[in-house]
Design an enzyme around this catalytic site. Structure first.
Site, PDB file in Angstrom:
ATOM      1  N   LYS A 184      -5.989 -18.998  -3.133  1.00 36.55           N
ATOM      2  CA  LYS A 184      -4.807 -18.240  -2.715  1.00 36.55           C
ATOM      3  C   LYS A 184      -3.645 -18.615  -3.645  1.00 36.55           C
ATOM      4  O   LYS A 184      -3.854 -19.095  -4.740  1.00 36.55           O
ATOM      5  CB  LYS A 184      -4.502 -18.530  -1.244  1.00 36.55           C
TER       6      LYS A 184
ATOM      7  N   ASP B  99      -4.592 -16.032   5.982  1.00 31.44           N
ATOM      8  CA  ASP B  99      -3.220 -16.300   5.533  1.00 31.44           C
ATOM      9  C   ASP B  99      -2.463 -17.216   6.494  1.00 31.44           C
ATOM     10  O   ASP B  99      -1.463 -17.825   6.111  1.00 31.44           O
ATOM     11  CB  ASP B  99      -2.441 -14.981   5.395  1.00 31.44           C
TER      12      ASP B  99
ATOM     13  N   ARG C  49       0.828  -1.215   0.000  1.00 26.84           N
ATOM     14  CA  ARG C  49       0.000   0.000   0.000  1.00 26.84           C
ATOM     15  C   ARG C  49       0.857   1.257   0.000  1.00 26.84           C
ATOM     16  O   ARG C  49       0.473   2.271  -0.568  1.00 26.84           O
ATOM     17  CB  ARG C  49      -0.967  -0.047   1.198  1.00 26.84           C
TER      18      ARG C  49
ATOM     19  N   ARG D 120      -4.920 -24.024  -1.029  1.00 28.62           N
ATOM     20  CA  ARG D 120      -4.294 -24.339   0.267  1.00 28.62           C
ATOM     21  C   ARG D 120      -5.027 -25.429   1.037  1.00 28.62           C
ATOM     22  O   ARG D 120      -4.459 -26.023   1.951  1.00 28.62           O
ATOM     23  CB  ARG D 120      -4.151 -23.058   1.108  1.00 28.62           C
TER      24      ARG D 120
ATOM     25  N   GLN E 246      -8.431  -7.030  -0.791  1.00 22.57           N
ATOM     26  CA  GLN E 246      -7.904  -6.672  -2.120  1.00 22.57           C
ATOM     27  C   GLN E 246      -9.012  -6.066  -2.973  1.00 22.57           C
ATOM     28  O   GLN E 246      -8.824  -5.031  -3.616  1.00 22.57           O
ATOM     29  CB  GLN E 246      -7.301  -7.909  -2.791  1.00 22.57           C
TER      30      GLN E 246
HETATM   31  C1  S3P Z   1      -4.298  -8.989   1.344  1.00 20.39           C
HETATM   32  C2  S3P Z   1      -5.567  -9.442   1.514  1.00 20.39           C
HETATM   33  C3  S3P Z   1      -5.921 -10.864   1.663  1.00 20.39           C
HETATM   34  C4  S3P Z   1      -4.694 -11.714   1.972  1.00 20.39           C
HETATM   35  C5  S3P Z   1      -3.526 -11.355   1.120  1.00 20.39           C
HETATM   36  C6  S3P Z   1      -3.139  -9.906   1.334  1.00 20.39           C
HETATM   37  C7  S3P Z   1      -4.068  -7.532   1.226  1.00 20.39           C
HETATM   38  O1  S3P Z   1      -6.509 -11.322   0.463  1.00 20.39           O
HETATM   39  O2  S3P Z   1      -5.010 -13.075   1.808  1.00 20.39           O
HETATM   40  O3  S3P Z   1      -2.401 -12.159   1.441  1.00 20.39           O
HETATM   41  O4  S3P Z   1      -2.924  -7.081   1.401  1.00 20.39           O
HETATM   42  O5  S3P Z   1      -5.031  -6.833   0.937  1.00 20.39           O
HETATM   43  P1  S3P Z   1      -8.074 -11.080   0.147  1.00 20.39           P
HETATM   44  O6  S3P Z   1      -8.321  -9.662   0.360  1.00 20.39           O
HETATM   45  O7  S3P Z   1      -8.294 -11.468  -1.260  1.00 20.39           O
HETATM   46  O8  S3P Z   1      -8.802 -11.962   1.096  1.00 20.39           O
END
Ligand code: S3P
Length: 432
Positions: free
Chosen positions: A342, A315, A26, A346, A166
């Site tokens: 993922k 995660d 970010r 997993r 995300q």
């Molecule tokens: C993340 C959000 C998660 C996580 C990923 C990092 C992020 O995914 O599993 O490792 O930095 O926004 P999702 O938002 O798709 O669940």
């Protein structure tokens, strides 16, 4: 690369794991929305986050390093790159950049490695397309490479079917460049670094939590550029959790330094505590995020059922599965279908590999069942997934382990190898 782990010993050690991956991504991406010098200390130099930084450069940012800081200066207007933007293994990079680029003038192509090119992108492409984004991708708009022709976007009221940070972050970035305020809803609060950071930079974002757990956000479009970031990235609790599990399964003690203690990120430690480990949280500061240490002391572990707050520990579920593999009784993980999309599937990777280690494990559609037992050494297929590789390296502390395709560890946690020296002897073979 094959990682061959020898049986470990009890330890009492301090671990300064690498910087937080989510926050580092970010920093690179949000710097592009500012009008000055962004100064970032402790930026994660792993493959995934270096790819985000490289993309920022291709879009015109000046990036330099001074002492222990990365300084990012955004261009006045993002540049149309003369090549594809390579996101490597990183879903966060590809999905969040989509939201930023969809409203920027120019043509952009995002792609990644063989694993990322198999992961679903429609979850972001569909809502962006609905508000006027011009995006296309393989398999009917779902798989990278992704081509974007930046265009003007309409404000929206979007209710996401999944709790995904995300997707949320991508839509928030798009909303910042819409004509009117937009609303985003998710069924459960996903990690909220985007909201915290953008608000800290001056964006107008309001959040509500509903009684049923659903969350709603209002995003007001930007009238001017955001203030530059001045941030020290905390260390990554997801990386630290591997050493928490290492301590829990070997009756040892791990002091994990300077982690973000954001509640959306430390749920796995709470579950380890439920299994019987002793866990202490020491809050040291609270700027964009609460930051502090976590101390984990091993104890006898018992089975648990994990079915709530799943987005807050998604995660860490593979590493938690290693604790389940040595705990007394049958543990169950449910409501975690997201695990299937993922960096690898997993659910399959955990269950298949645990079976090789002599542990009784069963796939469920949205999780697994694991009955704790005697772990034996096995040849693990990590499916090129960093978290599967590190999880089974930790399980190797019981009786040794051989992990294939362990080079993926460099995507999120290059410092793992040095820290792992504190808990076990290991050998690296540069096979395939
Ligand atoms: C993340 C959000 C998660 C996580 C990923 C990092 C992020 O995914 O599993 O490792 O930095 O926004 P999702 O938002 O798709 O669940």
């Amino acid at each position: 690369m094959i990682l061959e782990v020898k049986k470990g010993k009890r330890f009492n050690e301090e671990f300064k794991v690498d910087a937080d991956k989510s926050i580092s991504h970010r920093c690179a991406i949000f710097s592009l929305l500012t009008n000055g010098e962004n100064r970032i200390k402790n930026y994660l130099k792993a493959e995934d986050t270096l790819n985000s930084l490289e993309i920022a450069k291709k879009l015109g940012a000046e990036v330099k390093e001074e002492n222990d800081e990365i300084i990012i200066k955004a261009p006045v207007k993002l540049k149309e790159p003369d090549d594809v933007l390579y996101c490597g293994n990183s879903g966060t990079t590809i999905r969040i950049f989509m939201g930023l680029l969809a409203s920027n003038e120019g043509f952009f192509v995002l792609t990644g490695d063989e694993y990322l090119r198999r992961r679903p992108m429609k979850r972001v492409i569909a809502p962006l397309s609905e508000i006027g984004a011009k995006i296309d991708a393989r398999e009917n708009g779902n798989l990278a490479p992704i081509a974007i022709r930046g265009s003007k976007l309409k404000s929206f009221n979007y209710k996401s079917p999944i709790a995904s940070a995300q997707v949320k972050s991508s839509l928030i970035l798009a909303a910042l460049h819409c004509d009117k305020p937009s609303f985003y809803e998710e069924p459960f609060l996903s990690r909220d670094h985007t909201e915290r950071m953008l608000k800290g930079m001056g964006a107008d974002i309001k959040e509500w939590k509903m009684e049923n757990g659903e969350c709603k956000i209002e995003i007001t479009p930007l009238e001017k550029k955001l203030s530059p970031l001045k941030i020290t990235v905390p260390n990554d609790p997801s990386s630290a959790f591997f050493f928490a599990v290492a301590a829990a399964i070997t009756n040892s003690k791990a002091v994990l330094k300077n982690l973000t203690l954001n509640p959306t990120r430390i749920e796995s430690f709470k579950q380890l505590e439920k299994m019987g480990a002793k866990v202490e949280y020491i809050l040291k500061e609270d700027k964009y995020e609460p930051i502090g240490d976590i101390i984990v002391t091993g104890n006898k572990l018992k089975a648990i059922t994990v079915e709530n707050n799943i987005p807050w520990l998604i995660d860490e579920l593979p590493a938690l599965a290693m604790a389940m593999a040595v705990a007394e009784g049958k543990s169950i993980v449910k409501n975690a279908k997201e695990l299937r999309v993922k960096e690898s599937d997993r659910i399959k990777a955990v269950v298949e590999n645990l079976k090789k280690c002599g542990i009784e494990a069963k796939e469920l559609e949205d999780g697994y069942e694991i009955t704790g037992g005697k772990v034996k050494e096995a040849d693990i297929n990590s499916y090129g997934d960093h978290r599967i590789a590190m999880s089974f390296a930790v399980l190797g502390l019981i009786n040794g382990m051989k992990i294939e395709k362990a080079e993926s560890i460099h995507t999120s946690f290059p410092g793992f190898f040095e820290l792992f020296n504190k808990v076990a002897e290991y050998r690296i073979e540069n096979g395939n």
